[in-house]
Design a protein around this motif. Structure first.
Motif, PDB file in Angstrom:
ATOM      1  N   PRO A  34      54.809   2.659  16.277  1.00  0.00           N
ATOM      2  CA  PRO A  34      53.401   2.261  16.109  1.00  0.00           C
ATOM      3  C   PRO A  34      52.758   3.056  14.976  1.00  0.00           C
ATOM      4  O   PRO A  34      51.928   3.949  15.209  1.00  0.00           O
ATOM      5  CB  PRO A  34      52.793   2.615  17.462  1.00  0.00           C
ATOM      6  CG  PRO A  34      53.568   3.803  17.913  1.00  0.00           C
ATOM      7  CD  PRO A  34      54.976   3.616  17.386  1.00  0.00           C
ATOM      8  N   SER A  39      49.048  -1.750  15.175  1.00  0.00           N
ATOM      9  CA  SER A  39      49.965  -1.570  16.304  1.00  0.00           C
ATOM     10  C   SER A  39      49.564  -0.384  17.173  1.00  0.00           C
ATOM     11  O   SER A  39      49.650  -0.449  18.402  1.00  0.00           O
ATOM     12  CB  SER A  39      51.406  -1.403  15.805  1.00  0.00           C
ATOM     13  OG  SER A  39      51.533  -0.273  14.960  1.00  0.00           O
ATOM     14  N   LYS A 106      56.776  -3.911  20.442  1.00  0.00           N
ATOM     15  CA  LYS A 106      57.025  -3.796  19.011  1.00  0.00           C
ATOM     16  C   LYS A 106      55.817  -3.193  18.304  1.00  0.00           C
ATOM     17  O   LYS A 106      54.685  -3.588  18.536  1.00  0.00           O
ATOM     18  CB  LYS A 106      57.322  -5.176  18.431  1.00  0.00           C
ATOM     19  CG  LYS A 106      57.416  -5.256  16.911  1.00  0.00           C
ATOM     20  CD  LYS A 106      57.695  -6.683  16.495  1.00  0.00           C
ATOM     21  CE  LYS A 106      57.575  -6.879  14.994  1.00  0.00           C
ATOM     22  NZ  LYS A 106      56.174  -6.815  14.517  1.00  0.00           N
ATOM     23  N   GLY A 107      56.072  -2.207  17.433  1.00  0.00           N
ATOM     24  CA  GLY A 107      55.028  -1.635  16.602  1.00  0.00           C
ATOM     25  C   GLY A 107      55.105  -2.200  15.198  1.00  0.00           C
ATOM     26  O   GLY A 107      55.307  -3.396  15.000  1.00  0.00           O
ATOM     27  N   SER A 108      54.985  -1.321  14.203  1.00  0.00           N
ATOM     28  CA  SER A 108      54.961  -1.760  12.799  1.00  0.00           C
ATOM     29  C   SER A 108      56.356  -1.727  12.183  1.00  0.00           C
ATOM     30  O   SER A 108      56.615  -1.030  11.206  1.00  0.00           O
ATOM     31  CB  SER A 108      54.001  -0.878  11.999  1.00  0.00           C
ATOM     32  OG  SER A 108      54.379   0.489  12.107  1.00  0.00           O
ATOM     33  N   THR A 287      54.261  -8.416  19.138  1.00  0.00           N
ATOM     34  CA  THR A 287      52.975  -8.729  18.529  1.00  0.00           C
ATOM     35  C   THR A 287      53.134  -8.905  17.026  1.00  0.00           C
ATOM     36  O   THR A 287      54.094  -8.417  16.426  1.00  0.00           O
ATOM     37  CB  THR A 287      51.956  -7.619  18.807  1.00  0.00           C
ATOM     38  OG1 THR A 287      52.518  -6.364  18.407  1.00  0.00           O
ATOM     39  CG2 THR A 287      51.617  -7.564  20.279  1.00  0.00           C
ATOM     40  N   ARG A 289      51.066  -8.716  13.122  1.00  0.00           N
ATOM     41  CA  ARG A 289      49.932  -8.068  12.467  1.00  0.00           C
ATOM     42  C   ARG A 289      48.720  -8.995  12.400  1.00  0.00           C
ATOM     43  O   ARG A 289      47.581  -8.546  12.294  1.00  0.00           O
ATOM     44  CB  ARG A 289      50.334  -7.625  11.055  1.00  0.00           C
ATOM     45  CG  ARG A 289      51.154  -6.356  11.022  1.00  0.00           C
ATOM     46  CD  ARG A 289      51.679  -6.055   9.648  1.00  0.00           C
ATOM     47  NE  ARG A 289      52.666  -7.035   9.210  1.00  0.00           N
ATOM     48  CZ  ARG A 289      53.321  -6.969   8.055  1.00  0.00           C
ATOM     49  NH1 ARG A 289      53.063  -5.982   7.217  1.00  0.00           N
ATOM     50  NH2 ARG A 289      54.207  -7.873   7.731  1.00  0.00           N
ATOM     51  N   ARG A 296      46.594  -9.544  21.564  1.00  0.00           N
ATOM     52  CA  ARG A 296      47.451  -8.394  21.854  1.00  0.00           C
ATOM     53  C   ARG A 296      47.269  -7.932  23.300  1.00  0.00           C
ATOM     54  O   ARG A 296      48.245  -7.636  24.001  1.00  0.00           O
ATOM     55  CB  ARG A 296      47.127  -7.236  20.906  1.00  0.00           C
ATOM     56  CG  ARG A 296      47.603  -7.448  19.490  1.00  0.00           C
ATOM     57  CD  ARG A 296      47.154  -6.317  18.577  1.00  0.00           C
ATOM     58  NE  ARG A 296      47.688  -6.531  17.241  1.00  0.00           N
ATOM     59  CZ  ARG A 296      48.878  -6.096  16.833  1.00  0.00           C
ATOM     60  NH1 ARG A 296      49.635  -5.406  17.663  1.00  0.00           N
ATOM     61  NH2 ARG A 296      49.305  -6.342  15.628  1.00  0.00           N
TER      62      ARG A 296
END
Length: 318
Positions: A34, A39, A106-108, A287, A289, A296
């Motif tokens: 993240p 995120s 899931k983050g970035s 997710t 962006r 979210r």
């Protein structure tokens, strides 16, 4: 309508899911990399609402820098320090395998980077079930929540894969407390023809449900999109079934069709499209962006509610 009910705004479909998830114990959620505002904020806001209990996996210095730059309070959240996004994906999956979390988020990082670790045969999170994605759609003007599957993972699924795709979506619908779903297997027409292979697979899936190979939902297909969701269109075509015109889960022929359908509803009908991945050891929140805060939160709520209900029922990974 009474004066009191007229003054009380009706909860949206997402609001009801979020409220239901808040009644459960927040699921420990492993958040992979993240390392941007979107995120990290999404994970922390979901935590503030009591939807998840996040464990942040990524470069610690970068996570703290992002938090400081955007005024985000980490609030003593656990951070597992790893050097980069690939290591974050691998470590996040390893933590799930160790029993440290009930959800993966899931983050970035790229979806492919995370899903490669999830799908690894020896070290991933695979089960006997095919992994698939479900969009949970809140469409303005449509009375019920719509599920669309699979529009993100399986590109051209065969019949066996579609069986798992359908079963994953049904299990989600039932487990989060929405009742017995009406499932439409979509194609371009409502008749079975060798000229359109998806109509044959739709008919086969319905027969599989008749034989107990798919359970928990009412299936019909092939159905064109209008016959699946519009009662008048189904009536005009003379289609009589519990599903036609009233479908709640829409199973698309392939990823291209599903992706276009979901984005059509999102950008032309201004629908919200939350989504999670099923069929792995734990639900996975994927997710984007471009997702709104509300979307979210809905994704986290559905995944957390699913995990909590499975925990209560002590349902093992399939």
């Amino acid at each position: 309508m009474s004066e009191a009910s007229a003054m009380t705004p009706e909860l949206s479909k997402y609001d009801r899911l979020i409220a239901a998830a808040q009644d459960e114990t927040p699921a420990v959620t492993i958040v992979a990399h993240p390392c941007d505002e979107t995120s990290l904020r999404g994970a922390l806001e979901a935590a503030e609402l009591g939807l998840i209990a996040p464990v942040l996996v990524g470069p610690q210095a970068k996570i703290r820098t992002v938090a400081a730059e955007h005024g985000l309070d980490l609030g003593g959240r656990e951070i597992v320090d790893v050097p980069h996004s690939h290591a974050a994906a691998a470590k996040a999956v390893a933590l799930i395998r160790e029993g440290r979390g009930e959800l993966l988020m899931k983050g970035s990082l790229h979806t492919d980077e995370l899903m490669k670790e999830v799908a690894a045969s020896a070290t991933g999170l695979r089960t006997d079930r095919r992994i698939s994605h479900v969009f949970i759609m809140d469409v303005p003007g449509h009375a019920e929540t719509l599920f669309i599957t699979d529009a993100a993972i399986n590109i051209f699924p065969d019949l066996e894969a579609k069986r798992d795709i359908v079963q994953n979506a049904i299990d989600l619908w039932v487990t989060i407390g929405l009742g017995e779903p009406r499932v439409a297997i979509l194609s371009a027409v409502e008749t079975v023809t060798t000229k359109i292979p998806s109509t044959i697979e739709a008919a086969a899936l319905c027969k599989m449900a008749d034989r107990g190979q798919i359970t928990g939902g009412l299936l019909d297909g092939p159905l064109a999109f209008d016959n699946a969701i519009d009662p008048e269109a189904a009536r005009i075509k003379g289609i009589v079934s519990p599903v036609a015109g009233r479908a709640q889960i829409l199973v698309v022929p392939d990823l291209e069709a599903g992706n276009m359908l979901a984005k059509n509803l999102t950008f032309l009908s201004h629908a919200d499209a939350a989504g999670i991945v099923l069929g792995a050891r734990v639900p996975i929140v994927l997710t984007s962006r471009a997702d709104s805060v509300r979307t979210r939160l809905a994704s986290c709520a559905v995944a957390s509610l699913y995990a909590a209900r499975r925990r209560a029922a002590q349902v093992p990974a399939v």
